[in-house]
Motif scaffolding. Structure first.
Motif, PDB file in Angstrom:
ATOM      1  N   PRO A 115       0.937  -1.237   0.176  1.00  0.00           N
ATOM      2  CA  PRO A 115      -0.006   0.020   0.145  1.00  0.00           C
ATOM      3  C   PRO A 115       0.891   1.066   0.047  1.00  0.00           C
ATOM      4  O   PRO A 115       1.778   1.305   0.900  1.00  0.00           O
ATOM      5  N   GLY A 116       0.560   2.243  -1.005  1.00  0.00           N
ATOM      6  CA  GLY A 116       1.380   3.395  -1.015  1.00  0.00           C
ATOM      7  C   GLY A 116       2.481   3.305  -1.645  1.00  0.00           C
ATOM      8  O   GLY A 116       3.226   4.329  -1.985  1.00  0.00           O
ATOM      9  N   GLU A 117       2.943   2.464  -2.425  1.00  0.00           N
ATOM     10  CA  GLU A 117       4.137   2.265  -2.868  1.00  0.00           C
ATOM     11  C   GLU A 117       4.044   1.949  -4.279  1.00  0.00           C
ATOM     12  O   GLU A 117       2.831   1.452  -4.815  1.00  0.00           O
ATOM     13  N   LEU A 118       4.986   2.409  -5.321  1.00  0.00           N
ATOM     14  CA  LEU A 118       4.957   2.334  -6.552  1.00  0.00           C
ATOM     15  C   LEU A 118       5.896   1.485  -7.252  1.00  0.00           C
ATOM     16  O   LEU A 118       7.093   1.412  -6.610  1.00  0.00           O
ATOM     17  N   VAL A 119       5.584   0.790  -8.595  1.00  0.00           N
ATOM     18  CA  VAL A 119       6.659   0.193  -9.170  1.00  0.00           C
ATOM     19  C   VAL A 119       6.691   0.738 -10.738  1.00  0.00           C
ATOM     20  O   VAL A 119       5.635   1.082 -11.058  1.00  0.00           O
ATOM     21  N   THR A 120       7.770   0.758 -11.364  1.00  0.00           N
ATOM     22  CA  THR A 120       7.811   1.277 -12.664  1.00  0.00           C
ATOM     23  C   THR A 120       7.538   0.318 -13.655  1.00  0.00           C
ATOM     24  O   THR A 120       8.106  -0.930 -13.635  1.00  0.00           O
ATOM     25  N   GLN A 121       6.814   0.556 -14.646  1.00  0.00           N
ATOM     26  CA  GLN A 121       6.436  -0.494 -15.770  1.00  0.00           C
ATOM     27  C   GLN A 121       7.056  -0.095 -17.091  1.00  0.00           C
ATOM     28  O   GLN A 121       7.299   0.942 -17.239  1.00  0.00           O
ATOM     29  N   GLY A 122       6.770  -1.087 -17.977  1.00  0.00           N
ATOM     30  CA  GLY A 122       7.314  -0.766 -19.305  1.00  0.00           C
ATOM     31  C   GLY A 122       8.464  -1.805 -19.790  1.00  0.00           C
ATOM     32  O   GLY A 122       9.006  -1.679 -20.875  1.00  0.00           O
ATOM     33  N   LEU A 123       8.482  -2.964 -19.179  1.00  0.00           N
ATOM     34  CA  LEU A 123       9.244  -4.028 -19.538  1.00  0.00           C
ATOM     35  C   LEU A 123       8.876  -4.793 -20.875  1.00  0.00           C
ATOM     36  O   LEU A 123       9.678  -5.399 -21.815  1.00  0.00           O
ATOM     37  N   ASP A 124       7.414  -5.020 -21.056  1.00  0.00           N
ATOM     38  CA  ASP A 124       7.206  -5.692 -22.070  1.00  0.00           C
ATOM     39  C   ASP A 124       7.378  -5.272 -23.271  1.00  0.00           C
ATOM     40  O   ASP A 124       6.965  -3.964 -23.401  1.00  0.00           O
ATOM     41  N   PRO A 154      10.655   2.731   2.123  1.00  0.00           N
ATOM     42  CA  PRO A 154       9.991   1.863   1.481  1.00  0.00           C
ATOM     43  C   PRO A 154      10.145   0.486   1.950  1.00  0.00           C
ATOM     44  O   PRO A 154      10.911   0.128   2.828  1.00  0.00           O
ATOM     45  N   SER A 155       9.077  -0.606   1.526  1.00  0.00           N
ATOM     46  CA  SER A 155       9.249  -1.948   1.704  1.00  0.00           C
ATOM     47  C   SER A 155      10.293  -2.672   1.107  1.00  0.00           C
ATOM     48  O   SER A 155      10.868  -2.092   0.023  1.00  0.00           O
ATOM     49  N   SER A 156      10.744  -3.766   1.624  1.00  0.00           N
ATOM     50  CA  SER A 156      11.958  -4.540   0.854  1.00  0.00           C
ATOM     51  C   SER A 156      11.408  -4.938  -0.487  1.00  0.00           C
ATOM     52  O   SER A 156      11.903  -5.060  -1.555  1.00  0.00           O
ATOM     53  N   ALA A 157      10.042  -5.235  -0.448  1.00  0.00           N
ATOM     54  CA  ALA A 157       9.321  -5.630  -1.632  1.00  0.00           C
ATOM     55  C   ALA A 157       9.490  -4.610  -2.589  1.00  0.00           C
ATOM     56  O   ALA A 157       9.699  -5.058  -3.888  1.00  0.00           O
ATOM     57  N   CYS A 158       9.051  -3.445  -2.177  1.00  0.00           N
ATOM     58  CA  CYS A 158       9.281  -2.326  -3.250  1.00  0.00           C
ATOM     59  C   CYS A 158      10.637  -2.183  -3.695  1.00  0.00           C
ATOM     60  O   CYS A 158      10.968  -1.833  -4.936  1.00  0.00           O
ATOM     61  N   VAL A 159      11.743  -2.241  -2.851  1.00  0.00           N
ATOM     62  CA  VAL A 159      12.749  -1.707  -3.337  1.00  0.00           C
ATOM     63  C   VAL A 159      13.364  -2.886  -4.364  1.00  0.00           C
ATOM     64  O   VAL A 159      14.294  -2.555  -5.187  1.00  0.00           O
ATOM     65  N   GLU A 160      13.177  -3.894  -3.956  1.00  0.00           N
ATOM     66  CA  GLU A 160      13.526  -5.133  -4.988  1.00  0.00           C
ATOM     67  C   GLU A 160      12.918  -5.355  -6.146  1.00  0.00           C
ATOM     68  O   GLU A 160      13.494  -5.367  -7.370  1.00  0.00           O
ATOM     69  N   ALA A 161      11.524  -5.038  -6.042  1.00  0.00           N
ATOM     70  CA  ALA A 161      10.842  -4.994  -7.327  1.00  0.00           C
ATOM     71  C   ALA A 161      11.489  -3.928  -8.576  1.00  0.00           C
ATOM     72  O   ALA A 161      11.610  -4.114  -9.545  1.00  0.00           O
ATOM     73  N   GLN A 203      20.293   1.842   1.253  1.00  0.00           N
ATOM     74  CA  GLN A 203      19.598   0.616   0.960  1.00  0.00           C
ATOM     75  C   GLN A 203      19.098   0.428  -0.491  1.00  0.00           C
ATOM     76  O   GLN A 203      19.259  -0.591  -0.994  1.00  0.00           O
ATOM     77  N   VAL A 204      18.713   1.530  -1.259  1.00  0.00           N
ATOM     78  CA  VAL A 204      18.198   1.216  -2.340  1.00  0.00           C
ATOM     79  C   VAL A 204      19.373   1.165  -3.346  1.00  0.00           C
ATOM     80  O   VAL A 204      19.344   0.179  -4.237  1.00  0.00           O
ATOM     81  N   LEU A 205      20.508   1.924  -3.156  1.00  0.00           N
ATOM     82  CA  LEU A 205      21.619   1.666  -4.242  1.00  0.00           C
ATOM     83  C   LEU A 205      22.464   0.428  -3.982  1.00  0.00           C
ATOM     84  O   LEU A 205      22.669  -0.226  -5.014  1.00  0.00           O
TER      85      LEU A 205
END
Ligand code: 13P
Length: 342
Positions: A115-124, A154-161, A203-205
């Motif tokens: 909740p509240g987090e974003l992921v960037t799309q566009g790989l397909d 950020p959650s680790s799920a968001c950072v990893e994705a 953490q992100v880098l």
């Protein structure tokens, strides 16, 4: 055996180095259609294919732009657009000695389960799009991931994705012969302090470079586009933090996380005023003379906001607006060498 003779920009790593040549950096002019609606509405101009073309033509034909701008990041529409004189806009840049680049991400969407987090799309379909952009003359690319800071974000799920997507994009860019700019932006929004921003950026880098290694990305043929380490915009620290402190904190995080084979770090401006972003880039370069990477810029708003104000959509304002861009570019180029005169 003789080594093949190559001019610097004829190899991928040469292109990456050319983008961060001494005194030079990148103009980010890759605003998506919804973002252009916002930018142009601020100056009372409707966003149409024609107003967007006029504005970008103004930017790209600014006399002397190539003195400080090595490359410009374009949006898909601009990559295919013709100027008022009939030339393709990327050709105008190339003719001025400026490398055309392309934003290839398709923006952010909510990350499911976070909740509240974003992921960037566009790989397909990205392999096919890269082939087309390469044919249109693009030499480098950009993909932006966005990380929100909060007590538990950020959650680790968001950072990893996001790190995974950045690495997948970077590997595909290199396969297609384009230099990937890897942009993990830690947002300034929020009341967190500088220390928390430093912790999140670190953490992100770390995650981003782990993924880039896992996916066999050649770091010498990449650039990093990070945010600076800053207090959140509504933090009490925001009023007090000095440019030197921002620079010192930022360099400390980069030294912990960014491999020395990366040729350059090109900071985004991220909503800082042009004066702030420039002063902090200057402080970074005064502190950073012995760092392994070039410390440069890939500014959007910090280069363009005063230009939009000067233009206001009026043809008679084109030359004055170009003079404003030339002056902002000159100041940013000075900061990139650590000799910005405030
Ligand atoms: P700003 O410098 O306005 O943050 O824009 C840079 C950019 O390209 C963001 O993706």
């Amino acid at each position: 055996t003789s080594t093949p003779s190559t001019t610097p920009a004829s190899t991928l790593s040469g292109t990456a180095q050319a983008l961060v040549a001494p005194g030079k950096g990148i103009l980010a002019a890759d605003e998506s259609l919804p973002t252009m609606v916002k930018r142009l509405a601020r100056i009372g101009v409707e966003s149409t294919e024609d107003t967007r073309r006029s504005y970008r033509e103004l930017l790209f034909t600014t006399p002397g732009l190539a003195d400080t701008v090595s490359g410009v990041i374009l949006f898909d529409e601009t990559m295919r657009q013709r100027s008022s004189t009939g030339a393709f806009l990327p050709e105008i840049l190339a003719g001025a000695g400026i490398l055309p680049g392309i934003k290839v991400d398709a923006g952010t969407v909510p990350l499911a389960g976070a909740p509240g987090e974003l992921v960037t799309q566009g790989l397909d379909g990205l392999r096919e799009r890269f082939a087309e952009y390469a044919a249109l003359g693009a030499r480098f690319a950009k993909w932006r991931a966005v990380l929100r800071v909060g007590p538990l974000l950020p959650s680790s799920a968001c950072v990893e994705a996001n790190a995974h997507a950045l690495a997948r994009y970077a590997a595909l860019a290199q396969d297609a012969g384009l230099v990937p700019i890897v942009e993990p932006e830690v947002l300034m929004d929020g009341s967190h302090g500088t220390e928390r921003c430093a912790e999140v950026t670190r953490q992100v880098l770390r995650q981003v470079y782990a993924e880039l290694a896992r996916q066999h990305v050649d770091l010498a043929s990449t650039l990093l586009k990070p945010s600076m380490v800053l207090p959140g915009t509504t933090s009490p620290e925001a009023e007090q933090v000095s440019d030197d402190e921002v620079a010192a904190r930022t360099i400390a995080v980069l030294r912990d996380t960014v491999p020395a084979s990366v040729p350059g770090v090109v900071f985004l401006s991220g909503g800082q005023s042009p004066q702030q972003a420039t002063a902090r880039l200057d402080a970074l370069n005064r502190l950073g003379v012995h760092q392994p990477w070039q410390l440069s810029f890939s500014f959007g708003r910090a280069l363009q906001a005063p230009v939009l104000d000067a233009w206001r959509g009026e043809p008679e304002n084109v030359a004055p607006a170009q003079a404003v861009l030339a002056e902002r570019a000159r100041l940013t180029g000075a900061a990139r060498r650590g000799c910005y005169e405030r």
